[in-house]
Design an enzyme around this catalytic site. Structure first.
Site, PDB file in Angstrom:
ATOM      1  N   LYS A   1       0.791  -1.103   0.069  1.00  0.00           N
ATOM      2  CA  LYS A   1       0.105   0.309   0.112  1.00  0.00           C
ATOM      3  C   LYS A   1       0.711   1.088  -0.160  1.00  0.00           C
ATOM      4  CE  LYS A   1      -3.889  -2.377   2.313  1.00  0.00           C
ATOM      5  NZ  LYS A   1      -4.484  -2.798   3.546  1.00  0.00           N
TER       6      LYS A   1
ATOM      7  N   GLN B   1      -4.808  -1.602   9.728  1.00  0.00           N
ATOM      8  CA  GLN B   1      -4.571  -2.853   8.892  1.00  0.00           C
ATOM      9  C   GLN B   1      -5.224  -4.132  10.033  1.00  0.00           C
ATOM     10  OE1 GLN B   1      -3.291  -3.350   5.799  1.00  0.00           O
ATOM     11  NE2 GLN B   1      -3.965  -5.583   6.192  1.00  0.00           N
TER      12      GLN B   1
ATOM     13  N   ASP C   1     -11.223   2.376   3.974  1.00  0.00           N
ATOM     14  CA  ASP C   1     -11.123   0.917   3.909  1.00  0.00           C
ATOM     15  C   ASP C   1     -12.929   0.680   3.939  1.00  0.00           C
ATOM     16  OD1 ASP C   1      -9.174  -0.747   3.720  1.00  0.00           O
ATOM     17  OD2 ASP C   1      -8.734  -0.605   5.833  1.00  0.00           O
TER      18      ASP C   1
END
Length: 336
Positions: free
Chosen positions: A89, A133, A156
């Site tokens: 990422k 994450q 997200d």
């Protein structure tokens, strides 16, 4: 069938009697059509297209004198898979021109400390996107963490506000993997309207959003697929799973079980999107390799389209995160 096998078949064809030729002609054309129909979807190339679009937009923004978008990535602990995902990422941010900051916390960090850090980023006007994450350690409540990220920075798409907006066909941050699935379908020109779609796996971050996006009404803000969707999961009886998968014009698999889907479970010409990521030992080399949930070599002979693992949905997931971050920067979604 290899090129040599086809060559041999055509030589054999010439030597056959007149009465035998029609049968072999039909079989040869069936084989050739099947082989030519199976197209491997290049997720790396499609992801680059998307990242280049984001990069070009950012270049224009910076040239006009404005700041770059900024993404904060928070990781708790030293999970090897999480470290790899975060690395990919950050690399994509560097490529597109998104400013990024990776914050790593020890596994022992308390839930309150993590929530306080998220709140600090929520209140920082220079931060456009925040990503925590997953997974987080067991002593931390995942749902609390997801809901702590303010919806307008939740790139997200895991905050319950964004989940609810997705379920009601409103413009929202769609989780990157399901968003990637739909982007693959659109950019490949695969028809979803009125088709049968089967999703294997019902996780809240992948399977469920995929099912929502495939089945919902395409005239609303999410531009969904208008397909008839069946959602299978761990309690779908094993003997019943092929009954469902064989009906699928579009089959999406996200279960984390190597070779769960075999060729006899797939409809001829179906689109097969493999989201599974599994590390197994290669019987020939003894080395670890990545595979999906689909028996790729055999299913590829039967499918119309198929995504490989690696090189399929993984790069697309990262690319869609970049796209979501740009959306957050531009404040395209009205949360008022």
């Amino acid at each position: 069938m290899s090129g040599k096998s086809l060559s041999f078949s055509f030589k054999l064809y010439k030597s056959l009697t007149k009465s035998s030729k029609p049968f072999l002609t039909k079989r040869l054309f069936q084989t050739c059509n099947r082989l030519s129909a199976a197209k491997i979807i290049n997720g790396v190339a499609l992801a680059k297209e998307i990242k280049d679009e984001v990069k070009n937009e950012i270049d224009e923004v910076v040239a006009s004198g404005k700041r770059r978008p900024k993404l904060i990535v928070i990781r708790v602990g030293e999970d090897p898979a999480s470290k790899t995902y975060v690395k990919n990422k950050i690399k994509a941010c560097e490529y597109t021109g998104i400013e990024s900051e990776s914050i790593t916390l020890p596994t022992t960090v308390s839930e309150d400390e993590l929530l306080n850090l998220i709140n600090k980023q929520n209140n920082d006007d220079s931060v456009d996107g925040i990503l925590v994450q997953l997974p987080v350690p067991e002593h931390i409540t995942e749902r609390k963490v997801c809901n702590a990220v303010t919806p307008s920075k939740d790139v997200d798409g895991f905050n319950v506000i964004n989940v609810g907006r997705l379920c009601s066909d409103q413009m929202t941050f769609i989780p990157a993997t399901p968003a990637g699935v739909m982007e693959v379908i659109r950019r490949t020109g695969i028809e979803t309207f009125g088709k049968n779609a089967v999703v294997c796996g019902r996780s809240k971050n992948v399977g469920m959003p995929c099912a929502m996006l495939l089945h919902a009404d395409g005239k609303y803000e999410t531009q969904a697929g208008d397909a008839t969707v069946t959602l299978c999961h761990r309690y779908t009886p094993p003997e019943q799973l092929p009954v469902f998968t064989k009906t699928a014009d579009i089959l999406v698999v996200a279960c984390g079980i190597p070779k769960l889907i075999t060729a006899d479970m797939v409809k001829e010409g179906a689109t097969v999107i493999d989201i599974g990521i599994n590390r197994i030992v290669d019987e020939k080399t003894g080395k670890t390799k990545l595979v999906g949930d689909v028996d790729f070599e055999e299913v590829a002979k039967k499918a119309g389209y198929i995504t490989p693992v690696p090189g399929g949905m993984g790069p697309m997931t990262v690319a869609m995160l970049m796209k979501n971050t740009m959306m957050a920067y531009k404040k395209e979604i009205n949360f008022d």
